[in-house]
Design a protein around this motif. Structure first.
Motif, PDB file in Angstrom:
ATOM      1  N   TYR A  76       2.878  62.969   1.581  1.00 54.60           N
ATOM      2  CA  TYR A  76       2.248  64.221   1.162  1.00 54.60           C
ATOM      3  C   TYR A  76       0.783  63.906   0.852  1.00 54.60           C
ATOM      4  N   PRO A  77      -0.087  63.998   1.863  1.00 57.72           N
ATOM      5  CA  PRO A  77      -1.462  63.506   1.731  1.00 57.72           C
ATOM      6  C   PRO A  77      -2.440  64.489   1.083  1.00 57.72           C
ATOM      7  N   ALA A  78      -2.023  65.116   0.008  1.00 58.75           N
ATOM      8  CA  ALA A  78      -2.927  66.046  -0.681  1.00 58.75           C
ATOM      9  C   ALA A  78      -4.088  65.285  -1.308  1.00 58.75           C
ATOM     10  N   LYS A  79      -5.251  65.883  -1.294  1.00 55.58           N
ATOM     11  CA  LYS A  79      -6.425  65.295  -1.927  1.00 55.58           C
ATOM     12  C   LYS A  79      -6.421  65.608  -3.416  1.00 55.58           C
ATOM     13  N   GLY A  80      -7.178  64.815  -4.164  1.00 52.31           N
ATOM     14  CA  GLY A  80      -7.424  65.140  -5.550  1.00 52.31           C
ATOM     15  C   GLY A  80      -8.595  66.102  -5.653  1.00 52.31           C
ATOM     16  N   ASP A  81      -9.023  66.384  -6.861  1.00 52.36           N
ATOM     17  CA  ASP A  81     -10.138  67.297  -7.097  1.00 52.36           C
ATOM     18  C   ASP A  81     -10.858  66.844  -8.361  1.00 52.36           C
TER      19      ASP A  81
END
Length: 265
Positions: A76-81
């Motif tokens: 699940y390659p979601a980016k941070g913020d």
């Protein structure tokens, strides 16, 4: 304004299962306006000081054993913020809540299991937050309330845990919901729907079968956090409820005013 949600993440196998609850989570995500970012308080990140993930590209965490090998193929390659992480830090500091950024924390299964069902393309930035099981119920509520303003910024706040979560009581061979688990969730529903904060803060004393349902508080804490995030509107609605393995509660609570029809199971 987006509602805040409590979402039970069940077992890690939730990410590869297909049943009424996973179908509900898919429909829920489709019914919501697309969030600018997602903030998840995970029961599987415990810390003595409130932690805020700040990794730009958080790694996957396979923080379990004894489950299907198929789970290790999930990415699940979601980016941070980072700007959001800093904003959260500021909101906590304004309320006198001690907190720390953590740029090493990845995504545990309390985060990626439900999100991989709801937002499988992983295109929405994710910031994860820890829970401190030693805090009081009132303190968890206060932590959630501090982040309530994020709802006006199209940030989706999720508490990921479980209401009835006692691994020693699970029975793979008995799908019939156990009466004690049902009675605890029914008591909880009554208090949430009437926003009976006084009773909820003392759930461990007042709720039937509290010791069986909540043997340790880390999975229950995200519910109180999500409720706190909805303090401005004080509206609670049960959107889904089902039970696996006799006593593992799979429920979703919405705190806020967005109208979504409850899914029957």
């Amino acid at each position: 304004m987006l509602p805040a949600f409590f979402i039970a993440h069940g077992s890690p196998n939730l990410a590869i299962e297909q049943h009424a609850y996973t179908e509900f989570l898919q429909r829920l995500a489709m019914s919501l306006p697309k969030p600018k970012a997602i903030v998840v308080f995970s029961a599987h990140w415990e810390s003595a000081v409130q932690k805020i993930s700040s990794a730009v590209e958080p790694e996957m965490m396979y923080d379990f054993s004894g489950f299907s090998e198929e789970l290790y193929d999930i990415n699940y390659p979601a980016k941070g913020d980072l700007p959001l992480s800093l904003h959260i830090q500021q909101l906590f500091q304004q309320e006198g809540i001690s907190c720390e950024l953590n740029d090493r924390r990845g995504l545990d299964h309390g985060v990626w299991a439900p999100l991989s069902i709801m937002y499988p393309k992983a295109q929405i930035p994710v910031v994860t937050l820890s829970v401190n099981p030693r805090l009081t119920a009132e303190e968890h509520y206060r932590i959630g309330a501090a982040l309530g303003p994020l709802r006006d910024e199209r940030v989706l706040i999720i508490g990921s845990g479980g209401t009835v979560h006692n691994l020693r009581k699970l029975d793979d061979n008995n799908p019939v919901p156990q009466l004690w688990a049902v009675e605890f969730d029914e008591w909880l529903a009554e208090q949430l729907e009437t926003w009976n904060l006084e009773a909820l803060i003392r759930y461990d004393e007042r709720a039937p079968h509290a010791r069986e349902a909540v043997p340790t508080p880390e999975h229950f804490a995200p519910l109180l956090v999500a409720m706190g995030a909805g303090d401005a509107t004080r509206s609670a609605k049960l959107l889904h409820h089902s039970i696996q393995m006799g006593s593992l509660s799979l429920c979703c609570w919405m705190f806020g005013s967005l109208r979504i029809r409850k899914q029957e199971t």
